[in-house]
Motif scaffolding. Sequence first.
Motif, PDB file in Angstrom:
ATOM      1  N   ARG A  23     -11.339  -8.558  14.490  1.00  0.00           N
ATOM      2  CA  ARG A  23     -10.891  -8.835  15.859  1.00  0.00           C
ATOM      3  C   ARG A  23      -9.436  -8.420  16.078  1.00  0.00           C
ATOM      4  NH1 ARG A  23     -13.838 -14.588  16.104  1.00  0.00           N
ATOM      5  NH2 ARG A  23     -15.855 -13.845  16.856  1.00  0.00           N
ATOM      6  N   SER A  24      -8.581  -8.783  15.126  1.00  0.00           N
ATOM      7  CA  SER A  24      -7.166  -8.418  15.291  1.00  0.00           C
ATOM      8  C   SER A  24      -6.985  -6.899  15.205  1.00  0.00           C
ATOM      9  CB  SER A  24      -6.288  -9.137  14.270  1.00  0.00           C
ATOM     10  OG  SER A  24      -6.508  -8.647  12.967  1.00  0.00           O
ATOM     11  N   SER A  25      -7.805  -6.246  14.381  1.00  0.00           N
ATOM     12  CA  SER A  25      -7.737  -4.783  14.284  1.00  0.00           C
ATOM     13  C   SER A  25      -8.138  -4.127  15.601  1.00  0.00           C
ATOM     14  CB  SER A  25      -8.651  -4.275  13.164  1.00  0.00           C
ATOM     15  OG  SER A  25      -8.281  -4.833  11.934  1.00  0.00           O
ATOM     16  N   MET A  26      -9.206  -4.637  16.200  1.00  0.00           N
ATOM     17  CA  MET A  26      -9.653  -4.099  17.493  1.00  0.00           C
ATOM     18  C   MET A  26      -8.587  -4.301  18.559  1.00  0.00           C
ATOM     19  SD  MET A  26     -12.490  -2.587  17.101  1.00  0.00           S
ATOM     20  CE  MET A  26     -13.082  -2.413  18.750  1.00  0.00           C
ATOM     21  N   LYS A  27      -7.959  -5.468  18.540  1.00  0.00           N
ATOM     22  CA  LYS A  27      -6.908  -5.763  19.519  1.00  0.00           C
ATOM     23  C   LYS A  27      -5.746  -4.783  19.360  1.00  0.00           C
ATOM     24  CE  LYS A  27      -3.899  -9.461  21.132  1.00  0.00           C
ATOM     25  NZ  LYS A  27      -3.455 -10.846  20.931  1.00  0.00           N
ATOM     26  N   MET A  28      -5.348  -4.542  18.102  1.00  0.00           N
ATOM     27  CA  MET A  28      -4.243  -3.607  17.857  1.00  0.00           C
ATOM     28  C   MET A  28      -4.621  -2.180  18.238  1.00  0.00           C
ATOM     29  SD  MET A  28      -2.367  -5.039  14.417  1.00  0.00           S
ATOM     30  CE  MET A  28      -3.792  -5.466  13.429  1.00  0.00           C
ATOM     31  N   GLN A  38      -1.754  -2.228   7.475  1.00  0.00           N
ATOM     32  CA  GLN A  38      -1.735  -3.662   7.789  1.00  0.00           C
ATOM     33  C   GLN A  38      -3.104  -4.283   7.529  1.00  0.00           C
ATOM     34  OE1 GLN A  38      -0.187  -4.461  11.760  1.00  0.00           O
ATOM     35  NE2 GLN A  38       1.270  -2.785  11.539  1.00  0.00           N
ATOM     36  N   ILE A  39      -4.149  -3.568   7.916  1.00  0.00           N
ATOM     37  CA  ILE A  39      -5.517  -4.060   7.703  1.00  0.00           C
ATOM     38  C   ILE A  39      -5.805  -4.164   6.211  1.00  0.00           C
ATOM     39  CG2 ILE A  39      -7.968  -3.509   7.998  1.00  0.00           C
ATOM     40  CD1 ILE A  39      -7.107  -2.141  10.693  1.00  0.00           C
ATOM     41  N   GLN A  40      -5.424  -3.128   5.464  1.00  0.00           N
ATOM     42  CA  GLN A  40      -5.641  -3.159   4.017  1.00  0.00           C
ATOM     43  C   GLN A  40      -4.915  -4.334   3.375  1.00  0.00           C
ATOM     44  OE1 GLN A  40      -5.049   0.527   1.852  1.00  0.00           O
ATOM     45  NE2 GLN A  40      -5.610   1.696   3.664  1.00  0.00           N
ATOM     46  N   ALA A  41      -3.701  -4.584   3.790  1.00  0.00           N
ATOM     47  CA  ALA A  41      -2.926  -5.690   3.226  1.00  0.00           C
ATOM     48  C   ALA A  41      -3.625  -7.015   3.503  1.00  0.00           C
ATOM     49  CB  ALA A  41      -1.511  -5.699   3.796  1.00  0.00           C
ATOM     50  N   GLN A  42      -4.173  -7.185   4.715  1.00  0.00           N
ATOM     51  CA  GLN A  42      -4.889  -8.418   5.045  1.00  0.00           C
ATOM     52  C   GLN A  42      -6.153  -8.558   4.202  1.00  0.00           C
ATOM     53  OE1 GLN A  42      -5.552  -8.130   9.290  1.00  0.00           O
ATOM     54  NE2 GLN A  42      -3.775  -9.405   9.739  1.00  0.00           N
ATOM     55  N   VAL A  43      -6.840  -7.449   3.990  1.00  0.00           N
ATOM     56  CA  VAL A  43      -8.065  -7.481   3.193  1.00  0.00           C
ATOM     57  C   VAL A  43      -7.740  -7.872   1.750  1.00  0.00           C
ATOM     58  CG1 VAL A  43      -9.904  -6.040   2.209  1.00  0.00           C
ATOM     59  CG2 VAL A  43      -9.355  -5.874   4.645  1.00  0.00           C
ATOM     60  N   TYR A  44      -6.725  -7.254   1.172  1.00  0.00           N
ATOM     61  CA  TYR A  44      -6.359  -7.566  -0.213  1.00  0.00           C
ATOM     62  C   TYR A  44      -5.840  -8.997  -0.353  1.00  0.00           C
ATOM     63  CZ  TYR A  44      -6.941  -2.725  -1.721  1.00  0.00           C
ATOM     64  OH  TYR A  44      -7.450  -1.505  -2.030  1.00  0.00           O
ATOM     65  N   ASP A  45      -5.168  -9.485   0.668  1.00  0.00           N
ATOM     66  CA  ASP A  45      -4.603 -10.829   0.641  1.00  0.00           C
ATOM     67  C   ASP A  45      -5.704 -11.894   0.655  1.00  0.00           C
ATOM     68  OD1 ASP A  45      -2.431 -12.640   0.621  1.00  0.00           O
ATOM     69  OD2 ASP A  45      -2.592 -12.883   2.794  1.00  0.00           O
ATOM     70  N   ILE A  82       0.874  -1.153   0.000  1.00  0.00           N
ATOM     71  CA  ILE A  82       0.000   0.000   0.000  1.00  0.00           C
ATOM     72  C   ILE A  82       0.921   1.215   0.000  1.00  0.00           C
ATOM     73  CG2 ILE A  82      -1.919   1.154   1.145  1.00  0.00           C
ATOM     74  CD1 ILE A  82      -2.514  -1.778   0.411  1.00  0.00           C
ATOM     75  N   LEU A  83       1.043   1.850  -1.133  1.00  0.00           N
ATOM     76  CA  LEU A  83       1.924   3.010  -1.234  1.00  0.00           C
ATOM     77  C   LEU A  83       1.117   4.261  -0.923  1.00  0.00           C
ATOM     78  CD1 LEU A  83       3.871   2.096  -4.474  1.00  0.00           C
ATOM     79  CD2 LEU A  83       4.625   1.837  -2.126  1.00  0.00           C
ATOM     80  N   ARG A  84       1.650   5.087  -0.072  1.00  0.00           N
ATOM     81  CA  ARG A  84       0.925   6.305   0.263  1.00  0.00           C
ATOM     82  C   ARG A  84       1.178   7.356  -0.799  1.00  0.00           C
ATOM     83  NH1 ARG A  84       4.363   9.970   2.623  1.00  0.00           N
ATOM     84  NH2 ARG A  84       6.302   9.063   3.302  1.00  0.00           N
ATOM     85  N   ARG A 141       0.774   8.408  13.137  1.00  0.00           N
ATOM     86  CA  ARG A 141       1.618   7.572  12.273  1.00  0.00           C
ATOM     87  C   ARG A 141       1.352   6.088  12.531  1.00  0.00           C
ATOM     88  NH1 ARG A 141       5.366  11.313  14.004  1.00  0.00           N
ATOM     89  NH2 ARG A 141       6.501   9.804  15.258  1.00  0.00           N
ATOM     90  N   LYS A 142       1.167   5.732  13.803  1.00  0.00           N
ATOM     91  CA  LYS A 142       0.879   4.334  14.130  1.00  0.00           C
ATOM     92  C   LYS A 142      -0.482   3.914  13.586  1.00  0.00           C
ATOM     93  CE  LYS A 142       3.904   4.307  18.137  1.00  0.00           C
ATOM     94  NZ  LYS A 142       3.999   4.371  19.606  1.00  0.00           N
ATOM     95  N   LEU A 143      -1.454   4.826  13.599  1.00  0.00           N
ATOM     96  CA  LEU A 143      -2.763   4.528  13.009  1.00  0.00           C
ATOM     97  C   LEU A 143      -2.645   4.293  11.509  1.00  0.00           C
ATOM     98  CD1 LEU A 143      -5.438   6.862  14.664  1.00  0.00           C
ATOM     99  CD2 LEU A 143      -5.496   4.383  14.462  1.00  0.00           C
ATOM    100  N   LEU A 144      -1.835   5.094  10.842  1.00  0.00           N
ATOM    101  CA  LEU A 144      -1.601   4.885   9.413  1.00  0.00           C
ATOM    102  C   LEU A 144      -1.003   3.512   9.163  1.00  0.00           C
ATOM    103  CD1 LEU A 144      -0.208   8.301   8.114  1.00  0.00           C
ATOM    104  CD2 LEU A 144      -2.245   7.098   7.305  1.00  0.00           C
ATOM    105  N   SER A 145      -0.036   3.139   9.963  1.00  0.00           N
ATOM    106  CA  SER A 145       0.595   1.831   9.824  1.00  0.00           C
ATOM    107  C   SER A 145      -0.422   0.714  10.040  1.00  0.00           C
ATOM    108  CB  SER A 145       1.746   1.702  10.820  1.00  0.00           C
ATOM    109  OG  SER A 145       2.329   0.432  10.737  1.00  0.00           O
ATOM    110  N   LEU A 146      -1.240   0.858  11.062  1.00  0.00           N
ATOM    111  CA  LEU A 146      -2.269  -0.138  11.354  1.00  0.00           C
ATOM    112  C   LEU A 146      -3.259  -0.242  10.194  1.00  0.00           C
ATOM    113  CD1 LEU A 146      -3.760  -2.100  13.212  1.00  0.00           C
ATOM    114  CD2 LEU A 146      -4.829  -0.123  14.320  1.00  0.00           C
ATOM    115  N   SER A 147      -3.670   0.883   9.653  1.00  0.00           N
ATOM    116  CA  SER A 147      -4.630   0.850   8.539  1.00  0.00           C
ATOM    117  C   SER A 147      -4.016   0.165   7.321  1.00  0.00           C
ATOM    118  CB  SER A 147      -5.129   2.252   8.197  1.00  0.00           C
ATOM    119  OG  SER A 147      -4.120   3.023   7.589  1.00  0.00           O
TER     120      SER A 147
END
Length: 185
Positions: A170-175, A153-160, A32-34, A145-151
Amino acid sequence: MPVKDVYETVCCVVCGEETRRQMKDGRKAVFILRDSDKQLPSNQQAEQVILGAILLDNALYVHAQTLEADDFSLDSNRRIYLRMAELLSVSVAVDLVTLSELLRASKELAEVGGVAYLASLTEGLPRRLEISEYVRIVKEKSQLRKLLSLSEQIQAQVYDQQVSSIDIGRSSMKMLMQLFGKPGV
Protein backbone atom coordinates in the motif's frame (compact mmCIF):
# COMPACT_ATOMS: atom_id res chain seq x y z
CA MET A 1 35.99 -7.44 23.91
CA PRO A 2 34.48 -4.13 22.72
CA VAL A 3 33.16 -3.93 19.19
CA LYS A 4 34.74 -1.19 17.10
CA ASP A 5 32.56 1.23 15.19
CA VAL A 6 32.07 0.15 11.61
CA TYR A 7 31.88 2.59 8.75
CA GLU A 8 30.39 1.83 5.37
CA THR A 9 30.31 3.94 2.27
CA VAL A 10 26.76 4.35 1.07
CA CYS A 11 25.84 5.87 -2.25
CA CYS A 12 22.78 8.08 -2.30
CA VAL A 13 20.55 6.93 -5.13
CA VAL A 14 18.97 10.33 -5.74
CA CYS A 15 22.08 12.48 -6.09
CA GLY A 16 24.83 9.85 -6.52
CA GLU A 17 26.99 11.32 -3.79
CA GLU A 18 28.77 8.93 -1.47
CA THR A 19 28.31 9.35 2.24
CA ARG A 20 29.85 7.54 5.18
CA ARG A 21 27.48 6.29 7.83
CA GLN A 22 28.46 4.92 11.17
CA MET A 23 26.90 1.65 12.29
CA LYS A 24 27.12 0.73 15.97
CA ASP A 25 26.94 -2.76 17.44
CA GLY A 26 23.37 -3.90 17.94
CA ARG A 27 21.84 -1.32 15.65
CA LYS A 28 19.70 -2.85 12.94
CA ALA A 29 20.68 -1.29 9.65
CA VAL A 30 20.00 -2.40 6.12
CA PHE A 31 21.87 -0.73 3.32
CA ILE A 32 21.11 -1.60 -0.25
CA LEU A 33 24.33 -0.79 -2.06
CA ARG A 34 24.05 -0.41 -5.78
CA ASP A 35 26.49 -2.05 -8.15
CA SER A 36 29.49 0.26 -8.36
CA ASP A 37 29.78 -0.37 -12.11
CA LYS A 38 26.32 1.03 -12.76
CA GLN A 39 25.76 4.75 -13.19
CA LEU A 40 22.65 6.51 -11.99
CA PRO A 41 20.34 7.56 -14.82
CA SER A 42 21.29 11.03 -15.98
CA ASN A 43 22.07 13.05 -19.07
CA GLN A 44 24.46 15.79 -18.12
CA GLN A 45 24.63 17.10 -21.68
CA ALA A 46 20.88 17.70 -21.71
CA GLU A 47 21.18 19.48 -18.35
CA GLN A 48 23.95 21.70 -19.69
CA VAL A 49 22.03 22.51 -22.89
CA ILE A 50 19.04 23.65 -20.83
CA LEU A 51 21.16 25.88 -18.61
CA GLY A 52 23.21 27.24 -21.51
CA ALA A 53 20.12 27.97 -23.58
CA ILE A 54 18.53 29.90 -20.72
CA LEU A 55 21.76 31.90 -20.35
CA LEU A 56 21.53 32.86 -24.03
CA ASP A 57 17.76 33.37 -24.17
CA ASN A 58 15.91 33.89 -20.88
CA ALA A 59 12.57 33.43 -22.64
CA LEU A 60 13.37 29.70 -22.91
CA TYR A 61 13.00 29.36 -19.15
CA VAL A 62 9.24 29.04 -19.65
CA HIS A 63 9.90 25.59 -21.21
CA ALA A 64 12.04 24.53 -18.24
CA GLN A 65 9.64 25.60 -15.49
CA THR A 66 8.31 22.04 -15.22
CA LEU A 67 11.72 21.07 -13.86
CA GLU A 68 12.67 21.26 -10.23
CA ALA A 69 16.25 21.74 -9.11
CA ASP A 70 16.32 18.13 -7.87
CA ASP A 71 15.66 16.93 -11.42
CA PHE A 72 19.25 17.85 -12.26
CA SER A 73 21.70 15.06 -11.48
CA LEU A 74 24.74 17.24 -10.82
CA ASP A 75 24.80 19.40 -7.70
CA SER A 76 26.42 22.24 -9.66
CA ASN A 77 23.60 22.18 -12.22
CA ARG A 78 20.98 22.11 -9.44
CA ARG A 79 22.53 25.20 -7.83
CA ILE A 80 22.79 27.04 -11.15
CA TYR A 81 19.17 26.29 -12.03
CA LEU A 82 17.99 27.47 -8.60
CA ARG A 83 19.88 30.75 -8.96
CA MET A 84 18.57 31.27 -12.50
CA ALA A 85 15.02 30.79 -11.23
CA GLU A 86 15.71 33.18 -8.36
CA LEU A 87 16.91 35.91 -10.73
CA LEU A 88 14.03 35.43 -13.16
CA SER A 89 11.46 35.45 -10.35
CA VAL A 90 12.45 39.05 -9.56
CA SER A 91 12.62 40.04 -13.25
CA VAL A 92 16.43 40.22 -13.41
CA ALA A 93 17.94 39.06 -16.67
CA VAL A 94 20.05 35.93 -16.39
CA ASP A 95 23.43 36.29 -18.07
CA LEU A 96 26.98 35.36 -17.21
CA VAL A 97 27.50 38.49 -15.10
CA THR A 98 24.26 38.45 -13.08
CA LEU A 99 24.38 34.71 -12.51
CA SER A 100 28.03 34.66 -11.44
CA GLU A 101 27.42 37.61 -9.09
CA LEU A 102 24.49 35.87 -7.42
CA LEU A 103 26.46 32.64 -7.10
CA ARG A 104 29.42 34.59 -5.68
CA ALA A 105 27.18 36.39 -3.17
CA SER A 106 25.75 33.07 -2.01
CA LYS A 107 29.27 31.58 -1.83
CA GLU A 108 28.48 28.96 -4.47
CA LEU A 109 30.50 30.17 -7.45
CA ALA A 110 33.54 27.99 -6.75
CA GLU A 111 31.33 25.01 -5.88
CA VAL A 112 29.63 25.08 -9.29
CA GLY A 113 32.92 25.24 -11.17
CA GLY A 114 33.42 28.98 -11.35
CA VAL A 115 32.84 31.40 -14.19
CA ALA A 116 34.65 29.00 -16.54
CA TYR A 117 31.97 26.34 -16.06
CA LEU A 118 29.18 28.89 -16.49
CA ALA A 119 30.76 30.12 -19.74
CA SER A 120 31.19 26.55 -20.99
CA LEU A 121 27.44 25.99 -20.74
CA THR A 122 26.87 28.07 -23.88
CA GLU A 123 29.60 26.40 -25.95
CA GLY A 124 28.54 24.07 -28.73
CA LEU A 125 24.83 24.69 -28.36
CA PRO A 126 22.63 23.84 -31.33
CA ARG A 127 21.78 26.78 -33.58
CA ARG A 128 18.08 26.33 -32.94
CA LEU A 129 17.57 26.65 -29.22
CA GLU A 130 14.56 24.44 -28.61
CA ILE A 131 14.88 22.88 -25.16
CA SER A 132 11.57 21.04 -24.73
CA GLU A 133 13.09 17.68 -25.68
CA TYR A 134 16.04 18.26 -23.34
CA VAL A 135 13.62 19.08 -20.52
CA ARG A 136 11.77 15.83 -21.21
CA ILE A 137 15.04 13.86 -21.08
CA VAL A 138 16.15 15.44 -17.80
CA LYS A 139 12.72 14.84 -16.24
CA GLU A 140 12.74 11.19 -17.39
CA LYS A 141 16.19 10.56 -15.91
CA SER A 142 15.09 12.20 -12.67
CA GLN A 143 12.04 9.95 -12.43
CA LEU A 144 14.23 6.90 -13.02
CA ARG A 145 16.50 7.98 -10.13
CA LYS A 146 13.43 8.46 -7.94
CA LEU A 147 12.20 4.98 -8.90
CA LEU A 148 15.55 3.54 -7.85
CA SER A 149 15.27 5.32 -4.52
CA LEU A 150 11.73 4.05 -4.03
CA SER A 151 12.76 0.48 -4.84
CA GLU A 152 15.56 0.71 -2.28
CA GLN A 153 13.11 1.96 0.35
CA ILE A 154 10.82 -0.98 -0.41
CA GLN A 155 13.72 -3.43 -0.22
CA ALA A 156 14.80 -2.01 3.13
CA GLN A 157 11.26 -2.45 4.50
CA VAL A 158 11.12 -6.02 3.22
CA TYR A 159 14.48 -6.94 4.78
CA ASP A 160 13.54 -5.21 8.03
CA GLN A 161 10.38 -7.36 8.32
CA GLN A 162 8.74 -4.88 10.70
CA VAL A 163 5.83 -4.05 8.40
CA SER A 164 3.37 -6.44 6.77
CA SER A 165 3.61 -7.12 3.06
CA ILE A 166 0.16 -5.57 2.57
CA ASP A 167 1.26 -2.35 4.28
CA ILE A 168 4.48 -2.31 2.23
CA GLY A 169 2.43 -2.77 -0.94
CA ARG A 170 0.00 0.00 0.00
CA SER A 171 2.72 2.48 0.91
CA SER A 172 4.60 1.57 -2.29
CA MET A 173 1.51 2.24 -4.40
CA LYS A 174 0.98 5.55 -2.63
CA MET A 175 4.58 6.60 -3.31
CA LEU A 176 4.28 5.54 -6.97
CA MET A 177 1.10 7.56 -7.31
CA GLN A 178 2.88 10.60 -5.87
CA LEU A 179 5.77 10.13 -8.29
CA PHE A 180 3.73 9.55 -11.44
CA GLY A 181 0.34 10.99 -10.64
CA LYS A 182 -3.03 9.34 -10.90
CA PRO A 183 -3.63 6.71 -13.60
CA GLY A 184 -4.97 8.15 -16.82
CA VAL A 185 -3.67 11.64 -16.04
